[in-house]
Design a protein around this motif. Structure first.
Motif, PDB file in Angstrom:
ATOM      1  N   LYS A  74       0.843  -1.211   0.000  1.00  0.00           N
ATOM      2  CA  LYS A  74       0.000   0.000   0.000  1.00  0.00           C
ATOM      3  C   LYS A  74       0.872   1.253   0.000  1.00  0.00           C
ATOM      4  O   LYS A  74       0.588   2.223  -0.709  1.00  0.00           O
ATOM      5  CB  LYS A  74      -0.910   0.021   1.233  1.00  0.00           C
ATOM      6  N   THR A  75       1.926   1.250   0.801  1.00  0.00           N
ATOM      7  CA  THR A  75       2.802   2.418   0.895  1.00  0.00           C
ATOM      8  C   THR A  75       3.465   2.697  -0.456  1.00  0.00           C
ATOM      9  O   THR A  75       3.475   3.835  -0.934  1.00  0.00           O
ATOM     10  CB  THR A  75       3.890   2.183   1.977  1.00  0.00           C
ATOM     11  N   LEU A  76       3.992   1.649  -1.075  1.00  0.00           N
ATOM     12  CA  LEU A  76       4.648   1.850  -2.380  1.00  0.00           C
ATOM     13  C   LEU A  76       3.634   2.303  -3.425  1.00  0.00           C
ATOM     14  O   LEU A  76       3.921   3.156  -4.267  1.00  0.00           O
ATOM     15  CB  LEU A  76       5.353   0.568  -2.838  1.00  0.00           C
ATOM     16  N   TYR A 113      -2.591  -4.969  -6.116  1.00  0.00           N
ATOM     17  CA  TYR A 113      -3.612  -6.006  -6.257  1.00  0.00           C
ATOM     18  C   TYR A 113      -3.360  -7.084  -5.216  1.00  0.00           C
ATOM     19  O   TYR A 113      -2.238  -7.593  -5.111  1.00  0.00           O
ATOM     20  CB  TYR A 113      -3.543  -6.632  -7.659  1.00  0.00           C
ATOM     21  N   ILE A 114      -4.419  -7.416  -4.486  1.00  0.00           N
ATOM     22  CA  ILE A 114      -4.299  -8.459  -3.453  1.00  0.00           C
ATOM     23  C   ILE A 114      -4.571  -9.816  -4.093  1.00  0.00           C
ATOM     24  O   ILE A 114      -5.601 -10.027  -4.729  1.00  0.00           O
ATOM     25  CB  ILE A 114      -5.279  -8.180  -2.302  1.00  0.00           C
ATOM     26  N   ILE A 115      -3.620 -10.714  -3.932  1.00  0.00           N
ATOM     27  CA  ILE A 115      -3.675 -12.021  -4.591  1.00  0.00           C
ATOM     28  C   ILE A 115      -3.792 -13.127  -3.543  1.00  0.00           C
ATOM     29  O   ILE A 115      -3.184 -13.037  -2.475  1.00  0.00           O
ATOM     30  CB  ILE A 115      -2.387 -12.246  -5.441  1.00  0.00           C
ATOM     31  N   ASN A 116      -4.554 -14.166  -3.878  1.00  0.00           N
ATOM     32  CA  ASN A 116      -4.711 -15.309  -2.975  1.00  0.00           C
ATOM     33  C   ASN A 116      -3.487 -16.233  -3.080  1.00  0.00           C
ATOM     34  O   ASN A 116      -3.089 -16.646  -4.172  1.00  0.00           O
ATOM     35  CB  ASN A 116      -5.998 -16.066  -3.330  1.00  0.00           C
ATOM     36  N   SER A 152      -8.302   0.400   2.067  1.00  0.00           N
ATOM     37  CA  SER A 152      -9.062  -0.054   3.236  1.00  0.00           C
ATOM     38  C   SER A 152      -9.088  -1.582   3.348  1.00  0.00           C
ATOM     39  O   SER A 152      -9.520  -2.130   4.356  1.00  0.00           O
ATOM     40  CB  SER A 152     -10.500   0.461   3.144  1.00  0.00           C
ATOM     41  N   GLU A 153      -8.631  -2.285   2.323  1.00  0.00           N
ATOM     42  CA  GLU A 153      -8.685  -3.752   2.371  1.00  0.00           C
ATOM     43  C   GLU A 153      -7.596  -4.313   3.287  1.00  0.00           C
ATOM     44  O   GLU A 153      -6.458  -3.846   3.252  1.00  0.00           O
ATOM     45  CB  GLU A 153      -8.520  -4.345   0.964  1.00  0.00           C
ATOM     46  N   ASP A 154      -7.997  -5.314   4.060  1.00  0.00           N
ATOM     47  CA  ASP A 154      -7.047  -5.882   5.025  1.00  0.00           C
ATOM     48  C   ASP A 154      -6.678  -7.324   4.633  1.00  0.00           C
ATOM     49  O   ASP A 154      -7.256  -7.888   3.710  1.00  0.00           O
ATOM     50  CB  ASP A 154      -7.690  -5.866   6.426  1.00  0.00           C
ATOM     51  N   ALA A 155      -5.752  -7.891   5.365  1.00  0.00           N
ATOM     52  CA  ALA A 155      -5.357  -9.286   5.142  1.00  0.00           C
ATOM     53  C   ALA A 155      -6.543 -10.210   5.421  1.00  0.00           C
ATOM     54  O   ALA A 155      -7.416  -9.880   6.227  1.00  0.00           O
ATOM     55  CB  ALA A 155      -4.204  -9.629   6.072  1.00  0.00           C
TER      56      ALA A 155
END
Ligand code: KG4
Ligand code: ZN
Length: 327
Positions: A95-97, A106-109, A317-320
């Protein structure tokens, strides 16, 4: 398109840089030495080490790839499943970068990453549309069906994962950690006659169970009549036989002729050899390169590449998601 990929779901801090489907550089810091003395991963220690190492690894991956961070177009990061604290380290860095470089992330499974790890470097057209998949690692034992980009679970372990069982059995015998690899290498070129008769586990549906096997090994380890290496070989054969029974069942029921086997345990040499012996006439078999069997960021970047037209940019706002399933 240049992709920076980040994987911190457990005890490997891994960064990869990809140019589309091709891995340009990949670095992994394995925390094994730090966790060794505890005989397993200590989540709090893992998070701290990820925090300490992650930026150094990003610098190294960029310098190995000979590119500047400003050339990165997209960031792919593991969002789960995994340890909440370690996942959050990777996510906060992504997120910071993303914020500083003004590029999407992009959050990946992680499990999807494992499934596609068998194809890293290939174009999408190479990947079979339909396949039986098996994810076998320290945290998971899952069999399911892949249909294009969709996944359906057929069964899972009801207790211990297969990799976890390797690790626990190794602990019973005071063998070095990481144990699966050690047991594999110890037995790789050995042959034994008349293996010990370990009770077979074959649950009615597609589920697996490994705790009985672990207990059986614990009791056997106390008896002098059993020779250690032959006992470990008998264990390995039974542990893997359970997988084969379910592959056979799925193959017969669904009449799918592709098989993908991934996750840390998929690097096991006996498993690779026997899978080919048993199924090569019926199934096209796909294993990852051994370096991509265990946790790595290349599989996360590659999964993003494959899904790039379907994925929406992730939100700050998306979390782990520690228990994220893929079905
Ligand atoms: O996929 P992975 O790196 O991490 C998880 O997501 O769990 O898998 C680690 C697991 C460990 O339990 C380790 O003992 C096992 O994979 N493993 C092996 C081998 N290499 C790693 N098990 C059997 N044979 C191997 N060669
Ligand atoms: Zn994994």
């Amino acid at each position: 398109m240049k992709i920076l990929a980040i994987e911190t779901s457990c005890d490997d801090t891994s960064i990869a840089i990809l140019e589309n489907n091709i891995v340009i550089s990949t670095v992994i810091y394995s925390q094994i030495n730090e966790h060794k003395k505890f005989g397993g991963v200590v989540p709090e220690i893992a998070s701290r080490i990820h925090s300490k190492k992650i930026f150094l690894l990003i610098e190294k991956a960029l310098s190995d790839a000979n590119i500047n961070i400003k050339e990165i177009d997209k960031i792919a990061v593991t969002g789960g499943p995994g340890l909440i604290g370690t996942l959050q380290v990777g996510l906060i860095v992504a997120k910071t970068l993303s914020l500083i470089l003004n590029i999407p992330f992009y959050i990946i499974n992680h499990l999807e990453g494992h499934i596609y790890s068998a194809f890293i470097g290939e174009e999408e057209s190479f990947i079979p549309l339909n396949a039986i998949f098996l994810i076998i690692s320290g945290g998971h034992t899952i069999i399911g069906i892949k249909n294009k980009f969709e996944f359906k679970y057929l069964g899972e372990t009801r207790d211990d994962a297969i990799g976890e069982t390797y690790d626990k059995v190794a602990k019973i015998f005071n063998l070095p950690y990481p144990s699966g690899k050690y047991i594999d290498e110890l037995l790789e070129y050995k042959e034994f006659d008349n293996l010990y008769d370990i009770p077979k586990v074959n649950l009615k549906n597609y589920d697996f169970s490994y705790s009985g096997l672990k207990t059986w090994m614990f009791n056997a380890s106390k008896k002098e009549e059993y020779k250690k290496e032959k006992l470990l070989f008998s264990f390995q054969k039974q542990a893997i036989e359970q997988l084969f029974l379910k592959i056979e069942k799925a193959y017969k029921e669904f009449n799918i002729n592709n098989l993908i086997i991934v996750g840390g345990v998929s690097s096991n040499s006996y498993l690779r050899k026997e899978t080919k012996n048993r199924f090569k006439d019926k199934l096209n078999i796909f294993f990852p390169k051994k370096i991509y069997s265990t946790d790595n960021a290349a599989m996360i970047g590659y999964t993003y590449y494959l899904k790039r037209n379907k994925l929406k940019e992730s939100l700050y706002s998306e979390d782990a998601k520690p228990n994220w399933k893929i079905e």
